[in-house]
Design an enzyme around this catalytic site. Sequence first.
Site, PDB file in Angstrom:
ATOM      1  N   GLY A 211     -28.557  12.795 -28.890  1.00 44.72           N
ATOM      2  CA  GLY A 211     -29.066  12.590 -29.990  1.00 44.72           C
ATOM      3  C   GLY A 211     -28.664  11.525 -30.943  1.00 44.72           C
ATOM      4  N   TRP A 212     -28.391  11.967 -32.103  1.00 45.57           N
ATOM      5  CA  TRP A 212     -27.701  10.878 -33.201  1.00 45.57           C
ATOM      6  C   TRP A 212     -26.254  11.647 -33.296  1.00 45.57           C
ATOM      7  CZ3 TRP A 212     -32.796  10.940 -32.823  1.00 45.57           C
ATOM      8  CH2 TRP A 212     -33.666   9.494 -32.701  1.00 45.57           C
ATOM      9  N   GLY A 213     -25.836  12.626 -32.842  1.00 46.89           N
ATOM     10  CA  GLY A 213     -24.602  13.092 -32.884  1.00 46.89           C
ATOM     11  C   GLY A 213     -24.534  14.402 -33.818  1.00 46.89           C
ATOM     12  N   THR A 230     -25.592  10.244 -23.404  1.00 44.62           N
ATOM     13  CA  THR A 230     -26.807   9.509 -23.821  1.00 44.62           C
ATOM     14  C   THR A 230     -27.064   8.368 -22.875  1.00 44.62           C
ATOM     15  OG1 THR A 230     -28.188   8.817 -25.475  1.00 44.62           O
ATOM     16  CG2 THR A 230     -25.793   8.094 -25.476  1.00 44.62           C
ATOM     17  N   SER A 232     -29.182   6.197 -23.892  1.00 45.87           N
ATOM     18  CA  SER A 232     -30.032   5.499 -25.084  1.00 45.87           C
ATOM     19  C   SER A 232     -28.811   4.579 -25.839  1.00 45.87           C
ATOM     20  CB  SER A 232     -30.834   6.097 -26.210  1.00 45.87           C
ATOM     21  OG  SER A 232     -31.233   5.495 -27.123  1.00 45.87           O
ATOM     22  N   GLN A 235     -29.294   5.150 -29.590  1.00 44.80           N
ATOM     23  CA  GLN A 235     -28.665   6.474 -30.149  1.00 44.80           C
ATOM     24  C   GLN A 235     -27.212   6.344 -29.781  1.00 44.80           C
ATOM     25  OE1 GLN A 235     -30.410   9.535 -27.795  1.00 44.80           O
ATOM     26  NE2 GLN A 235     -31.855  10.131 -29.461  1.00 44.80           N
ATOM     27  N   CYS A 397     -48.807  17.753 -31.355  1.00 46.03           N
ATOM     28  CA  CYS A 397     -47.749  18.863 -31.269  1.00 46.03           C
ATOM     29  C   CYS A 397     -47.770  19.834 -31.995  1.00 46.03           C
ATOM     30  CB  CYS A 397     -46.290  18.196 -31.267  1.00 46.03           C
ATOM     31  SG  CYS A 397     -45.955  16.815 -29.789  1.00 46.03           S
TER      32      CYS A 397
END
Length: 417
Positions: A211-213, A230, A232, A235, A397
Amino acid sequence: MATASIQDTTLLPDTERLLRWPGLAIPDESPTRAWLAERLFRRTVRRLPVRAAFPGGEVVGAGGPGSPVMRIVRPVTFFHRLGIDAKIGFGEAYMAGDWTSRDLADLLTPFAERITTLVPRALQPLRRWVDAARPTDERNTVEGARTNIHRHYDLSNEMFESFLDDSMTYSSAWFPAGCDDLHAAQLRKIDGILDLAGVDADTHVLEIGSGWGALAIRAARRGARVTTLTISPEQRTLAEQRIKEAGVADRVQVLLRDYRDAQGQYDAVVSVEMIEAVGDEYWPTYFATIARLLRPGGRVGLQAITMPHDRMLATRRSHTWIHKYVFPGGQLLSVPAVLDNAAAAGLDVTDRHSLGSHYARTLRHWHDRFAANADRVAAAGFDPTFRRMWEFYLAYCEAGFRAGYLDVWQFAMTRPA
């Protein structure tokens, strides 16, 4: 059936812009399929607590005056899209402006509640000739997974910042009783996963899917050492920045690496909503990799989105709107699929709990934040068609979780000593 005209001021995307989205401006046509799609659609909405409003004032549906409204703006193209491939065409029609609604999630929830019966049983065998197959280039090989992830997570950090909370957590939150604070709920979810994995000051943790950490930072603040993976680049860049700003860079290593290439032995393995990008072809590899990397007696905290097992089996080869526009290569598991694959890898599932209703609330927060930050999203380079696509994705969703068709679970596992 009501006959009152229903107004909606939503602006439609222009044709010039749609031409930059292949297939949206000029959809494929099939008069026979469109004819059948219209009849199935009308049959369906007549039994749902919604209203479908057509040009000229016709309104079809079982919903009363306060029920959600679906305004059909361009019936001809709408039904052609449904007829060609309903699993993709319904969402594309929203993107193109063939139909619109003021509250997408409220409208879509009744459809999600009856998803298994929307197509009459007599016609269900025809799906094998109608449903598009998944593209072979979206298989989650090591290279294919990088490409699939790039198409979603490398869109723009700024775009994701527009709707996520300050932790930049892109998975279901876990709301405390009486609290609707998204940030607090995300931290509670992270703590839940870390607790299931037994993460403390003496733990060396492997995280699959950085994710972003946020999770790595939270684990490091417990005193743990963290290796997080990751594939990405976007990211990784922001995660490393956030980890440094949090003052825990000495305890966290962010690697641009596929889970299959991971090495070492860890006290705990955690993974939050990454398994949805693995694909059934590689589920055994994913769980075997966790078992290989986990020391005897080590623990696992896994969060996974699930669907009913029979629906997973029935749809596992289908190519849907979500695959085409949002998550190429994505595939949801069922609870039995998680349990069976874990057992085959030698992992014991020791605890599990559902957060499905919390995901519906999370998605509503994301939708509201995304709508409130539309100007920021536009400034990041995303046109109105993309914004309609993302609005539909979030609402689609949310409806699935509200209806109970989708669920999300936290699982605790161990590798026997």
